[in-house]
Scaffold this motif. Structure first.
Motif, PDB file in Angstrom:
ATOM      1  N   ARG A  52      -9.964  18.593  -4.492  1.00 25.11           N
ATOM      2  CA  ARG A  52     -10.517  18.092  -3.221  1.00 25.11           C
ATOM      3  C   ARG A  52     -10.356  16.582  -3.089  1.00 25.11           C
ATOM      4  N   THR A  53     -10.444  15.836  -4.200  1.00 17.28           N
ATOM      5  CA  THR A  53     -10.268  14.376  -4.129  1.00 17.28           C
ATOM      6  C   THR A  53      -8.864  14.018  -3.635  1.00 17.28           C
ATOM      7  N   GLU A  54      -7.889  14.783  -4.067  1.00 21.02           N
ATOM      8  CA  GLU A  54      -6.520  14.528  -3.607  1.00 21.02           C
ATOM      9  C   GLU A  54      -6.408  14.743  -2.101  1.00 21.02           C
ATOM     10  N   ILE A  55      -7.100  15.774  -1.624  1.00 25.86           N
ATOM     11  CA  ILE A  55      -7.081  16.012  -0.174  1.00 25.86           C
ATOM     12  C   ILE A  55      -7.758  14.869   0.579  1.00 25.86           C
ATOM     13  N   GLU A  56      -8.877  14.376   0.040  1.00 32.97           N
ATOM     14  CA  GLU A  56      -9.594  13.271   0.687  1.00 32.97           C
ATOM     15  C   GLU A  56      -8.749  12.000   0.724  1.00 32.97           C
ATOM     16  N   VAL A  57      -8.094  11.678  -0.380  1.00 36.62           N
ATOM     17  CA  VAL A  57      -7.254  10.468  -0.413  1.00 36.62           C
ATOM     18  C   VAL A  57      -6.077  10.611   0.542  1.00 36.62           C
ATOM     19  N   LEU A  73       0.824  -1.215   0.000  1.00 29.95           N
ATOM     20  CA  LEU A  73       0.000   0.000   0.000  1.00 29.95           C
ATOM     21  C   LEU A  73       0.863   1.272   0.000  1.00 29.95           C
ATOM     22  N   ARG A  74       1.969   1.232   0.706  1.00 32.38           N
ATOM     23  CA  ARG A  74       2.859   2.400   0.725  1.00 32.38           C
ATOM     24  C   ARG A  74       3.446   2.665  -0.656  1.00 32.38           C
ATOM     25  N   GLY A  75       3.853   1.600  -1.320  1.00 28.18           N
ATOM     26  CA  GLY A  75       4.382   1.780  -2.671  1.00 28.18           C
ATOM     27  C   GLY A  75       3.330   2.304  -3.643  1.00 28.18           C
ATOM     28  N   TYR A  76       2.105   1.804  -3.502  1.00 28.94           N
ATOM     29  CA  TYR A  76       1.017   2.256  -4.373  1.00 28.94           C
ATOM     30  C   TYR A  76       0.718   3.747  -4.134  1.00 28.94           C
ATOM     31  N   GLU A  77       0.694   4.108  -2.857  1.00 38.65           N
ATOM     32  CA  GLU A  77       0.399   5.509  -2.519  1.00 38.65           C
ATOM     33  C   GLU A  77       1.482   6.429  -3.062  1.00 38.65           C
ATOM     34  N   SER A  78       2.732   5.975  -2.997  1.00 35.33           N
ATOM     35  CA  SER A  78       3.819   6.805  -3.521  1.00 35.33           C
ATOM     36  C   SER A  78       3.663   7.024  -5.027  1.00 35.33           C
ATOM     37  N   ARG A  79       3.375   5.923  -5.748  1.00 33.91           N
ATOM     38  CA  ARG A  79       3.176   6.077  -7.190  1.00 33.91           C
ATOM     39  C   ARG A  79       1.931   6.905  -7.512  1.00 33.91           C
ATOM     40  N   ARG A  80       0.885   6.698  -6.719  1.00 34.17           N
ATOM     41  CA  ARG A  80      -0.360   7.453  -6.971  1.00 34.17           C
ATOM     42  C   ARG A  80      -0.134   8.948  -6.779  1.00 34.17           C
ATOM     43  N   ARG A  81       0.525   9.296  -5.719  1.00 36.63           N
ATOM     44  CA  ARG A  81       0.762  10.712  -5.459  1.00 36.63           C
ATOM     45  C   ARG A  81       1.607  11.346  -6.578  1.00 36.63           C
ATOM     46  N   SER A  82       2.588  10.624  -7.026  1.00 40.93           N
ATOM     47  CA  SER A  82       3.433  11.165  -8.093  1.00 40.93           C
ATOM     48  C   SER A  82       2.628  11.369  -9.375  1.00 40.93           C
ATOM     49  N   ALA A  83       1.774  10.388  -9.690  1.00 36.83           N
ATOM     50  CA  ALA A  83       0.992  10.473 -10.930  1.00 36.83           C
ATOM     51  C   ALA A  83      -0.062  11.577 -10.851  1.00 36.83           C
ATOM     52  N   TYR A  84      -0.807  11.563  -9.748  1.00 34.43           N
ATOM     53  CA  TYR A  84      -1.883  12.543  -9.643  1.00 34.43           C
ATOM     54  C   TYR A  84      -1.364  13.961  -9.406  1.00 34.43           C
ATOM     55  N   SER A  85      -0.231  14.081  -8.801  1.00 33.69           N
ATOM     56  CA  SER A  85       0.342  15.416  -8.622  1.00 33.69           C
ATOM     57  C   SER A  85       0.639  16.061  -9.976  1.00 33.69           C
ATOM     58  N   LYS A 124      -0.794  15.178 -12.876  1.00 34.11           N
ATOM     59  CA  LYS A 124      -2.059  15.386 -13.574  1.00 34.11           C
ATOM     60  C   LYS A 124      -2.788  16.626 -13.042  1.00 34.11           C
ATOM     61  N   LEU A 125      -2.781  16.765 -11.712  1.00 30.02           N
ATOM     62  CA  LEU A 125      -3.475  17.898 -11.111  1.00 30.02           C
ATOM     63  C   LEU A 125      -2.826  19.224 -11.494  1.00 30.02           C
ATOM     64  N   GLU A 126      -1.514  19.263 -11.470  1.00 30.26           N
ATOM     65  CA  GLU A 126      -0.813  20.503 -11.823  1.00 30.26           C
ATOM     66  C   GLU A 126      -1.034  20.853 -13.291  1.00 30.26           C
ATOM     67  N   SER A 127      -0.978  19.825 -14.160  1.00 28.19           N
ATOM     68  CA  SER A 127      -1.185  20.061 -15.582  1.00 28.19           C
ATOM     69  C   SER A 127      -2.601  20.551 -15.866  1.00 28.19           C
ATOM     70  N   SER A 128      -3.588  19.886 -15.240  1.00 22.17           N
ATOM     71  CA  SER A 128      -4.991  20.290 -15.463  1.00 22.17           C
ATOM     72  C   SER A 128      -5.248  21.693 -14.940  1.00 22.17           C
ATOM     73  N   SER A 129      -4.693  21.999 -13.767  1.00 22.61           N
ATOM     74  CA  SER A 129      -4.906  23.322 -13.187  1.00 22.61           C
ATOM     75  C   SER A 129      -4.284  24.411 -14.057  1.00 22.61           C
ATOM     76  N   LEU A 130      -3.045  24.201 -14.524  1.00 28.73           N
ATOM     77  CA  LEU A 130      -2.394  25.183 -15.374  1.00 28.73           C
ATOM     78  C   LEU A 130      -3.136  25.354 -16.706  1.00 28.73           C
TER      79      LEU A 130
END
Length: 606
Positions: A211-216, A35-47, A49-55
């Protein structure tokens, strides 16, 4: 249940025990590591995506705002040009009418001031002056000169051109405002409404994805805290896990429920289920994935819709601007047709001196004829009627018809009017000296005139008169007469010319000198009182006079003088002292011979 019995807990059947498998700490650590490894990869991927979408969304929002601003700027440019053309049209029209512009060329907007200007300028009389209709106070222009006479007027064709130019600019302003500016305004309003709705939806989607990123992240933190506590795992910062040595506490947490009528003797405190925290985390991750999938899809639709809107907007704005420039081009390309004829007319006019003199002379003659017609309508015609033109003029200009004979013979008046000294009503003229009877009186130079009506007139030739008219003019004859020193032997003609003032017509040079003086500027009147000095200082009726000759004083040279005494009838209050009184003067001539001639003329019958 009865908890008083201390019976041992019953053991579950072996078949049931075998159907459950226990999870040791090693397995728990493996699950936790995954789970720790998954969370690390998820955060990297969504970070990313979120920055790109926001910009990308912020950039898109800026593009939408720029589209609105650009459309508004195009609208203002068209509207400003329309207003400028309308102002130019109004100014040109005011220039043509000559009543809405003040002397500085500024448009007069106040109706009262416009009315005053119209009343003032309508009194100006020239070919294209504005006129005022008393019944209809609207502005009118006098009819321009007829075509055969129009070349005589410099302004006629220019006024026509300016009026047409004002009309074209006015029409252009109306078309720009109605056909282009209004359409751009409608396009801007629709764009603002559509972009406003899209902006609200897109901002909401981007905010929810954040907000989804904050919830996760919150679900992971809760899971991690429970897992490290229940798995006896401590996060030391190095990422390794240590197994607790307190096996008794771990065994309590791992045991199942016991079948007994009493409470267990060793209860477990502060225990949290890892699965629940793990379940919350997994659900949050699944929700985030679903939200990103749907949100990205909706954002893509918004992007595609607004791209199409922006493309259509640019196309529409371009078409409006093309129409705007085409109208401007037609307006300005049409100006040479208005200006060229005026320029050709002005340049092609004959400006040689002979042509200009003829033109000016013709204008003066036509103006004189017009004034003559106007004055003939106002001229007074005497009842008796005067047949001669000169007499009619005298009677009409200000004299009475009685001052001219009703039956005048022009042939008798065909002669040259000469000096008064040559009149048949004059008997003798001489420069003499006169003196009163007072103790302080002295000899004064005078011009003596004896008339056919038996009058003796003495005109004063004092220095104030002889020097009053001398100047540096160009009339040599008059200047010589005025500058000649008058003596007892001077001729009567020279003395009489001194009494007549010089005719001094003001010149431009003299006007410039007067303007430089304080209070100067106005040209002096040269129509002076020409007869002011032709009023006799003494007038004596000879039938009422007596003459005595002889020696009047001890001066032995005074041998050519005599006394003349007149009986004068008293008037007014003087009658109480008698009917008459006497007036005595002494006269002296240049010689005794001249004195005898003069006395003889005084005594002779006229």
């Amino acid at each position: 249940a009865d908890h008083s019995n201390n019976t041992a807990p019953s053991t579950p059947p072996a078949s049931l025990v075998e159907s459950y498998s226990t999870v040791d700490d090693k397995t728990r650590q493996s699950i936790h590591a995954q789970l720790r490894g998954y969370e690390s990869r998820r955060r990297s991927a969504y970070s990313g995506k979120l920055e790109s979408s926001s910009l990308y969304w912020r950039s898109f929002r800026d593009l939408l705002d720029a589209a609105i601003h650009e459309t508004a700027r195009a609208e203002r440019m068209v509207l400003g040009t329309a207003k400028a053309n309308q102002v130019y049209s109004d100014s040109m029209k005011a220039s043509c009418d000559d009543v809405f512009l003040d002397d500085k060329g500024l448009v007069v907007l106040d109706p009262k001031k416009q009315r005053r200007l119209l009343e003032l300028r309508s009194k100006q009389d020239y070919a294209v002056a504005p006129i005022l209709d008393a019944d209809n106070p609207t502005i009118k222009m006098k009819a321009l000169l007829a075509k055969p006479e129009r070349p005589l007027n410099l302004l006629a064709q220019l006024i026509d051109s300016q009026e047409m130019m004002a009309q074209r600019f006015g029409e252009n302003a109306i078309h720009l405002e109605v056909e282009i500016a209004d359409e751009l305004r409608a396009l801007r309003f629709n764009l603002q409404n559509k972009i406003g709705k899209i902006r609200d939806i897109g901002d909401t989607i981007v905010a929810e994805l954040e907000r989804t990123e904050i919830e996760v992240a919150e679900a992971w933190e809760k899971y991690y805290a429970v897992a490290t506590e229940n798995f006896s795992v401590s996060n030391t910062g190095s990422g390794t896990s240590n197994i607790s040595n307190n096996n008794n506490d771990q065994n309590k947490k791992k045991r199942g429920a016991i079948e007994t009528n009493e409470y267990p003797s060793d209860l477990v405190e502060n225990c949290h289920d890892v699965w629940v925290s793990e379940m919350h985390y997994r659900v949050a991750v699944a929700y985030q994935s679903s939200a990103w999938e749907k949100g990205s899809s909706e954002l893509s639709k918004l992007f595609a819709d607004m791209k199409e809107t922006e493309i259509q907007r640019r196309h529409d704005v371009r078409e409006f601007l093309v129409a705007f420039m085409q109208r401007q081009e037609r307006l300005f390309l049409g100006l040479p047709d208005l200006c060229t004829p005026v320029l050709q007319d002005l340049v092609g006019r004959k400006m040689d001196r002979r042509t200009l003199e003829d033109s000016v002379q013709l204008a003066i003659r036509k103006r004189a004829e017009k004034l003559q017609r106007e004055e003939s309508n106002k001229r007074f015609v005497p009842p008796s009627g005067i047949t001669t033109g000169a007499a009619a003029v005298v009677g009409g200009v200000g004299g009475s018809s009685r001052s001219v004979a009703s039956v005048a013979n022009e042939r008798e008046g065909n002669y040259t009017l000469q000096s008064p000294l040559l009149s048949d009503l004059l008997c003798k003229a001489k420069v003499v000296e006169r003196k009163g009877t007072g103790m302080m009186s002295s000899w004064r130079l005078s011009l003596g005139i004896i008339t056919a009506d038996s009058f003796l007139h003495l005109f004063d030739l004092s220095p104030t008169i002889t020097n009053a008219h001398s100047n540096d003019g160009n009339d040599n004859a008059n200047n010589n007469a005025h500058n000649t020193k008058m003596t007892l032997g001077s001729s009567p003609e020279t003395a009489f010319s001194v009494l007549i003032p010089k005719v001094e017509v003001p010149t431009a040079k003299e006007q410039a000198r007067n303007a430089s003086k304080v209070g100067g500027g106005a040209a002096p009147s040269f129509v002076k009182g020409w007869c002011d000095h032709l009023i006799p200082a003494e007038s004596m009726l000879l039938p009422n006079c007596t003459i005595s000759t002889g020696k009047h004083n001890s001066n032995t040279d005074d041998i050519s003088s005599f006394d003349i005494t007149e009986a004068v009838f008293n008037t007014g209050a003087s009658k109480v002292f008698g009917k008459t009184t006497t007036k005595k003067i002494s006269l002296r001539l240049v010689s005794a011979r001249e004195t005898k001639k003069w006395i003889a003329a005084l005594k002779a019958n006229k």
